[in-house]
Design an enzyme around this catalytic site. Structure first.
Site, PDB file in Angstrom:
ATOM      1  N   GLU A 236       0.461 -10.678   3.864  1.00 29.00           N
ATOM      2  CA  GLU A 236       1.517 -10.301   4.798  1.00 29.00           C
ATOM      3  C   GLU A 236       1.000  -9.088   5.570  1.00 29.00           C
ATOM      4  OE1 GLU A 236       5.531  -7.815   4.712  1.00 29.00           O
ATOM      5  OE2 GLU A 236       5.483  -9.380   3.179  1.00 29.00           O
ATOM      6  N   CYS A 270       8.326  -3.770   6.849  1.00 23.31           N
ATOM      7  CA  CYS A 270       7.606  -4.827   7.564  1.00 23.31           C
ATOM      8  C   CYS A 270       8.521  -5.568   8.521  1.00 23.31           C
ATOM      9  CB  CYS A 270       6.958  -5.793   6.581  1.00 23.31           C
ATOM     10  SG  CYS A 270       8.083  -6.354   5.289  1.00 23.31           S
TER      11      CYS A 270
END
Length: 483
Positions: A236, A270
Site C-alpha cells: 500500500e 493514507c
C-alpha cells in the site's frame, strides 16, 4: 542502534534497540519457518482461539501500550487507545472469519462421465509472511496490525520489520502477542534498514506485505525481482484520495468536515483528502480557507516526515494556513489552490501525494469539464463525491470508479472500517495489487494459495473437502452453494 525519539521535544528517550543484523534476521526466519510447519497444520478452530487470546492480551495491556506509543508518536491518548482497540478487534475479527469458513472457497465437482472428481480450496502459503510496519499507525498497521492478524489467521508464521519511528512500541507489542501464541517463534521481529533487504530476499519468505511510501515500495519490488524465486508483494503506497464537490452538494458543515478530515492525526493517514474539486463562485473556497485557517497542527511522527511535508507542493499558491501548534516536529495545516486548467497543465506532478495535513483545492467552471481531468489521475485508495443529485454525479462517478478502490458518497475518506465488505486498495500507486485489500475479511486471501485435488482418495483429502463435510464449512457442490 535504533533510538526512540519524542516528536514533541525531538529528543531521544529510553534504551536503544540494537539492529538485528543478518544473524538476527536468519534466526527469526529459521524459528518462524519451523513453528509455521506446525501452525499450518493447526485446525482453523484452534487458530481462531489463539487470535481471540491475542486480542484479549492487547486489550489487557492497553495501559502499558498507549503511554509508550504516545512518547514515540505524539498521537495522544484518545487516538492511541482507539487504535489499540482496533488492533485487538482485528485479531478477533479474523477469528470470526476462520469460524465462518467461507474464506477457504471450498468447491467440489463430482465425477460426471469423462470429467474427473475435482475438489478445490485455499491453503496457507508454504513459507513465512514478511510484514513491513507502517509509521503512521503504531498498532493497527504495525506489529499488531492487520497484516500480522490476517497472515496468522491464514496459517502463516510472520516476521515483522519494525518501523524505526516506534521501536519500543514494536518490541512491547511483539512481547504481548507472543504470550498468546502456542509458539512465540510464530511472530518474529527485526530492526534495521539492511535487515529489511535481507528479509525480503530470503527464500523462506513466501509473500511480503508493506504499508509506506512509493519509493519504499518500489525499492522492495526491486529486491523481490532479484530473488531466484519471485513472491507476491502486497504494497500500500501513495494516495491523494480525490474529493469532488458538485454544485448540488449540501453546504452545511462541508468546509468544517473537510478541515477535520485533513487534520486528523496531523494528516498522516493514507486516506487523507489530498485533492478537492470545488465549483467556482460557490463561496466554498472561502469557507474552506476559513476552516483551515482556524485549525491547529500537531507534531508529525518523525523529523524526516516533517521535513518532507515542509518541502511539498511549494510550487502552488497557498490558499490558507492554520496554526503550527506546539512541539519540535509540529507543522501547520495548509491548503493550496489552482484552477482546473492550471491543474491539468501540471499533471502528474501537481497531483503527487504530500504526506501530512496538506491538500490542493482545484476550482472548476462546469461539471462536464471534470471527467477528462479526473481520468488522468493516478490510482487512489478512495474517491469521494459530494452531491445532492445522483444524475449530476453520474459521469464523475463513472470515472472515479476506475481510479479508486473505495467510493464514498457525501462523506470523508479518513476512517477505514474493519469489516466483511471493506476494500482498502486501489490501482497503482495506491497499491501494488489492486485485486487485494489490506483491511477487511478478504485481507486473508493474500496469504493463501489454491489447490485442486483430482480423483484424490477420501482419506487423504483435507477435512474441508471430504464428502461428509465434518467441519461444516460453506462449500459449492456441483455448482450450488451449500452451508
Amino acid at each position: 542502534m535504533i533510538y526512540a525519539y519524542n516528536p514533541r521535544t525531538g529528543e531521544r528517550f529510553g534504551d536503544p534497540v540494537p539492529e538485528s543484523g543478518r544473524e538476527g534476521v536468519d534466526a527469526a526466519l529459521t524459528a518462524a519457518a519451523e513453528a509455521g510447519a506446525r501452525w499450518r497444520a493447526t485446525p482453523a478452530s484452534r487458530r481462531a482461539e489463539v487470535l481471540d487470546a491475542i486480542g484479549a492480551a492487547l486489550t489487557d495491556r492497553a495501559e502499558d501500550l498507549w503511554p509508550l506509543a504516545d512518547q514515540e508518536t505524539a498521537l495522544g491518548e484518545t487516538r492511541l487507545r482507539g487504535e489499540i482497540a482496533r488492533a485487538a478487534g482485528q485479531f478477533r475479527f479474523f477469528a470470526e472469519v476462520l469460524r465462518d469458513g467461507a474464506y477457504l472457497q471450498a468447491t467440489i465437482e463430482h465425477a460426471d462421465g469423462p470429467k474427473p472428481d475435482l475438489r478445490r480450496m485455499l491453503r496457507p502459503l508454504p513459507g513465512v509472511a514478511a510484514v513491513f510496519a507502517a509509521s503512521n499507525f503504531p498498532f493497527a498497521f504495525s506489529v499488531a496490525g492487520g497484516d500480522t492478524a490476517s497472515a496468522l489467521a491464514a496459517g502463516c508464521p510472520v516476521v515483522v520489520k519494525a518501523h524505526p519511528a516506534h521501536p519500543l512500541t514494536s518490541e512491547l507489542s511483539a512481547e504481548i502477542i507472543r504470550t498468546a501464541l502456542p509458539d512465540p517463534a510464530l511472530l518474529g521481529l527485526v530492526h534495521g534498514l539492511e535487515e529489511g533487504r535481507w528479509l525480503v530476499q530470503d527464500e523462506r519468505v513466501a509473500a511480503v506485505g508493506f504499508t509506506g511510501s512509493i519509493p519504499g515500495g518500489k525499492a522492495i519490488q526491486a529486491l523481490i525481482a532479484e530473488r531466484e524465486t519471485p513472491v507476491p508483494f502486497f504494497g500500500e503506497l501513495g494516495s491523494v484520495n480525490p474529493v469532488v464537490i458538485l454544485p448540488s452538494a449540501r453546504r452545511d458543515g462541508l468546509a468544517q468536515g473537510f478541515a477535520g478530515s485533513l487534520t486528523l492525526g496531523t494528516g498522516q493517514f493514507c486516506t487523507n483528502p489530498g485533492l478537492v474539486f470545488v465549483p467556482e463562485g460557490s463561496g466554498l473556497v472561502e469557507e474552506i480557507a476559513d476552516a483551515v485557517a482556524g485549525s491547529t497542527g500537531t507534531p508529525m511522527l518523525s523529523e524526516r516526515i516533517r521535513d518532507g511535508y515542509l518541502k511539498g507542493r511549494s510550487e502552488l499558491p497557498v490558499l490558507a494556513e492554520g496554526q503550527q501548534g506546539e512541539g519540535a516536529w509540529a507543522v501547520a495545516p495548509r491548503v493550496h489552490t489552482v484552477d482546473l486548467d492550471g491543474f491539468a497543465a501540471r499533471l502528474p506532478e501537481v497531483a503527487e501525494e504530500c504526506f501530512g495535513p496538506s491538500s490542493v483545492i482545484v476550482t472548476y467552471r462546469a461539471v462536464d469539464e471534470l471527467p477528462a481531468v479526473l481520468a488522468r489521475l493516478d490510482g487512489s485508495l478512495t474517491a469521494t463525491v459530494h452531491a445532492g443529485d445522483p444524475a449530476e454525479a453520474g459521469p464523475v462517478a463513472e470515472v472515479l470508479g476506475r481510479t479508486a478502490g473505495r467510493l464514498i458518497w457525501n462523506g470523508w475518506p479518513t476512517g477505514v472500517a474493519v469489516s466483511w465488505a471493506m476494500h482498502h486498495g486501489g490501482p497503482w500507486p495506491a497499491s501494488t495489487s489492486p485485486a487485494h485489500t489490506s483491511v477487511g475479511a478478504s485481507a486473508i486471501d493474500r496469504w493463501l494459495v489454491p489447490a485442486s485435488y483430482q480423483d484424490w482418495p477420501e482419506e487423504l483429502l483435507p477435512e474441508e473437502l471430504r464428502e461428509a463435510n465434518p467441519l461444516g464449512v460453506p462449500r459449492r457442490v456441483d455448482g450450488r452453494l451449500e452451508r
